[in-house]
Design an enzyme around this catalytic site. Structure first.
Site, short mmCIF file in Angstrom:
data_model
loop_
_atom_site.label_atom_id
_atom_site.label_comp_id
_atom_site.label_asym_id
_atom_site.label_seq_id
_atom_site.Cartn_x
_atom_site.Cartn_y
_atom_site.Cartn_z
N ASP A 391 5.52 26.80 -47.82
CA ASP A 391 4.59 27.49 -46.93
C ASP A 391 3.16 27.42 -47.47
OD1 ASP A 391 3.78 28.99 -44.77
OD2 ASP A 391 5.24 30.59 -45.08
N GLU A 394 -1.74 24.29 -46.78
CA GLU A 394 -3.06 23.70 -46.46
C GLU A 394 -3.95 23.50 -47.70
OE1 GLU A 394 -0.97 25.86 -43.56
OE2 GLU A 394 -2.07 26.75 -45.21
N ASP A 465 1.34 29.35 -37.81
CA ASP A 465 1.39 30.71 -37.29
C ASP A 465 0.67 30.79 -35.95
OD1 ASP A 465 2.62 31.14 -39.67
OD2 ASP A 465 1.00 32.28 -40.58
#
Length: 678
Positions: A391, A394, A465
């Site tokens: 997760d 980025e 998300d």
């Protein structure tokens, strides 16, 4: 202009134009790589062109009288004009498919000779640095050109012509800078720096805000499939998807305890519903950066994993790249340079869910990758975990100040878009080592971001998300197809969206059903989301300060929703062998699992204009429902085939001739799906 031909290598030409050195190299099938620099080296520390592919027959030709130079590799010809700009020609047709944009007075014979003094390739030196703001410009040869690919962006348009795209990684945005054109070429901007891509009607351009080189790769092909295969051959293709990647993945934010997780798996078993994967989300750890189970809430993870696997379900566990200053691993990682650095102010990477000082690991550093993997091996792999959820890949900084962060191989502004690729690499290399002779095979890890070539490290990208809304669902539709065309063949979503939905809202129930129906035909079928109302907190220590959303299993939403979703889950199971074959195609040839209509039917001109349907592999045409209350749907069946409508139970209906629009009923329990005859 001076040119030189390396006598030891007939696969490239080089020339000097004022302060610029340019190299054009044969690179893969029907493709050329262009590198340009104002320094002494063409070095690119984060090149995505990582795979060796033998060249076709290569020729280089110099015409001293016309002051032009040509290099041919298979069906592509790269021509250097007297003013130094490059033109790319498809040899078999003689058509110019791509041409650099220049407006200057250096060549009076150029049709667009101009006093504007705009160059094709531009370097703006950065004050006090050894890098430049670089730009390469191309002509827009046809205002009706269509552009696809470039990764995952939160906008609803499949065709990117006219778009202005940020080349940067954000939560729900994955910059994978490869584009496929309807004119018969593909182009990779081979630069991991933060920048910009513009696909205007007047010109096309790529920029990197801090770079030492301009580096791009051009390929031609007779079809989008040919172009895509040539691209994935030089940047990497996925491993073979393991068997548990073919069915349902169940997840929510977040199962708080071992007891809760086991209860969900047992309920699937009781209801005789197939479940391939159950996911343990974040904050199952004591502190961020400790990468282990908190035994307060997970008292016996070894026994839990063994019990779940005995029921035919695999466990996936979340890993974050964040490290709290209070975490047991922080002192060592800080001392050994394993954390990302900031050029200004304190190194704050994120503040979630508290205001603790949290930093990010540096995935570019080999020492970081070894250190973190060895911890995860001990605390997860050795307990039976065989897949990870990587997760915040980025990474998601508190503020996206791209010019303020620095990594092992350079500033974020110069190399940062490759961060998620090295994150996936960390786990792929560690897992491959543990698998031994099976190294590289059957590895899949879920990631929230990707760059060119991430998929070769087993990266399953999901769209981040996103909101639980009809508008957001339509954006994910375009994002997934363009990600696939950019080479990210493994892609999925949070079925139902991530945030903004209440499980008791009947309006959301309709959206959830339509999202679930679409998700049945994605590369990986995955349910996730942060549902309301929030659950009561368990405990007062460790990760318990992170809230947990409401239940998210299909029986949560009432009997009608349950029966529809159960039917589609059975349909997915019935396609298991077909999905396995699609994964094999992706592994061996790089073909995307979900495909635009024109990918399968490139000669059908109308197929290039359809933006609300897709092909699930070569066989199924899928027409999702993107609006509430829809009971009928008009869709286009491509020419060159006959089609049968397929019910939710998998039964084939009447035959329809291709090349026509049809209108079909689609009550809530049915999404239009057609199977290609033969």
């Amino acid at each position: 202009m001076r040119t030189s031909k390396d006598v030891s290598d007939d696969n490239k030409i080089e020339f000097q134009l004022s302060h610029q050195r340019v190299r054009i190299s044969a690179w893969g099938n029907n493709a050329l790589r262009v590198q340009c620099t104002i320094s002494h080296s063409f070095d690119n520390p984060e090149s995505a062109l990582s795979e060796h592919v033998p060249h076709a027959h290569v020729e280089t030709v110099e015409d001293a009288d016309k002051k032009t130079y040509k290099i041919t590799n298979g069906d592509i010809v790269g021509e250097v004009r007297p003013n130094g700009k490059l033109v790319f020609i498809k040899k078999s047709t003689g058509a110019v498919v791509l041409e650099e944009f220049a407006r200057d007075l250096t060549d009076p014979k150029e049709p667009m000779n101009s006093a504007l003094q705009i160059s094709s390739r531009e370097f703006k030196r950065k004050l006090g640095a050894d890098s430049s703001h670089v730009t390469v410009r191309f002509e827009s040869l046809d205002p009706n050109e269509k552009i696809y690919g470039m990764g995952q962006y939160q906008q609803p348009n499949l065709d990117l012509k006219g778009s202005d795209l940020e080349l940067a990684q954000r939560n729900s945005q994955a910059s994978i800078p490869f584009a496929i054109s309807s004119l018969g070429y593909g182009i990779l901007w081979n630069n991991a720096g933060v920048g910009r891509a513009v696909f205007g009607k007047n010109q096309m351009s790529f920029e990197a805000y801090s770079s030492k080189t301009i580096d791009y790769w051009v390929v031609v092909g007779d079809s989008p499939r040919d172009i895509h295969r040539a691209y994935t051959a030089v940047t990497g293709r996925p491993p073979m998807m393991p068997e548990y990647g073919l069915g349902l993945w169940q997840s929510k934010l977040r199962y708080q305890t071992q007891e809760e997780l086991l209860g969900v798996v047992h309920e699937y078993k009781r209801r005789k519903l197939p479940l391939d994967v159950i996911v343990i989300d974040f904050f199952h750890w004591p502190k961020q950066g400790e990468w282990k189970f908190d035994t307060t809430y997970w008292p016996d993870p070894d026994a839990m994993i063994e019990e779940i696997q005995s029921m035919g379900t695999k466990v996936v566990v979340s890993v974050w790249p964040t490290v709290e200053t209070q975490a047991e691993n922080y002192p060592h990682m800080a001392r050994e340079g394993m954390l990302a650095q900031q050029d200004r102010s304190l190194p704050v990477g994120m503040e979630f869910p508290t205001t603790h000082l949290i930093e990010f690991m540096d995935t570019f550093n080999p020492a970081t990758r070894d250190f973190v993997w060895n911890i995860c091996k001990k605390n997860y792999w050795d307990k039976g975990i065989r897949s990870f959820w990587l997760d915040v890949a980025e990474p998601e900084y508190k503020t996206y100040s791209f010019d303020n962060h620095r990594y092992h191989t350079g500033p974020n502004l110069m190399v940062g878009n490759a961060y998620p690729k090295h994150y996936s690499r960390m786990f792929h290399e560690g897992m491959s080592h543990e698998l031994g002779d099976k190294a590289g095979d059957n590895i899949v890890n879920l990631v929230r971001c990707a760059w060119t070539g991430s998929v070769k490290y087993g990266a399953l990208l999901w769209s981040g998300d996103v909101n639980s809304s009809w508008q957001s669902m339509k954006c994910q539709f375009a994002a997934g197809l363009n990600a696939g065309l950019a080479g990210q063949t493994w892609w999925t979503v949070d079925i139902g969206g991530f945030h903004g939905a209440n499980i008791n809202d009947t309006a959301f129930h309709e959206l959830f059903v339509r999202w679930y129906q679409w998700g049945t035909f994605l590369p990986v079928m995955r349910v996730h989301g942060n549902r309301e109302p929030t659950q009561p907190r368990h405990g007062t220590t460790g990760g318990s300060d992170c809230p947990s959303g409401a239940p998210n299993e299909i029986w949560t939403y009432g009997e009608e929703v349950y029966e529809i979703c159960k039917t589609y889950l059975a349909l997915r199971e019935s396609m298991r062998s077909y999905v396995r074959d699609l994964m094999k195609q992706a592994h061996e040839k790089g073909d995307p699992i979900i495909r635009t209509l024109f990918f399968e039917f490139p000669s059908d001109k109308h197929a290039w204009s359809v933006e609300d349907q897709f092909m699930f592999g070569h066989k199924y045409l899928v027409a999702p429902i993107f609006e509430p209350g829809v009971k009928q749907r008009t869709l286009y069946l491509p020419s060159g085939a006959n089609w049968h409508q397929v019910s939710a139970e998998g039964k084939q209906g009447d035959s329809f001739e291709g090349g026509k629009e049809v209108t079909v009923d689609c009550p809530l329990d049915c999404m239009p799906v057609f199977v290609r005859e033969g």
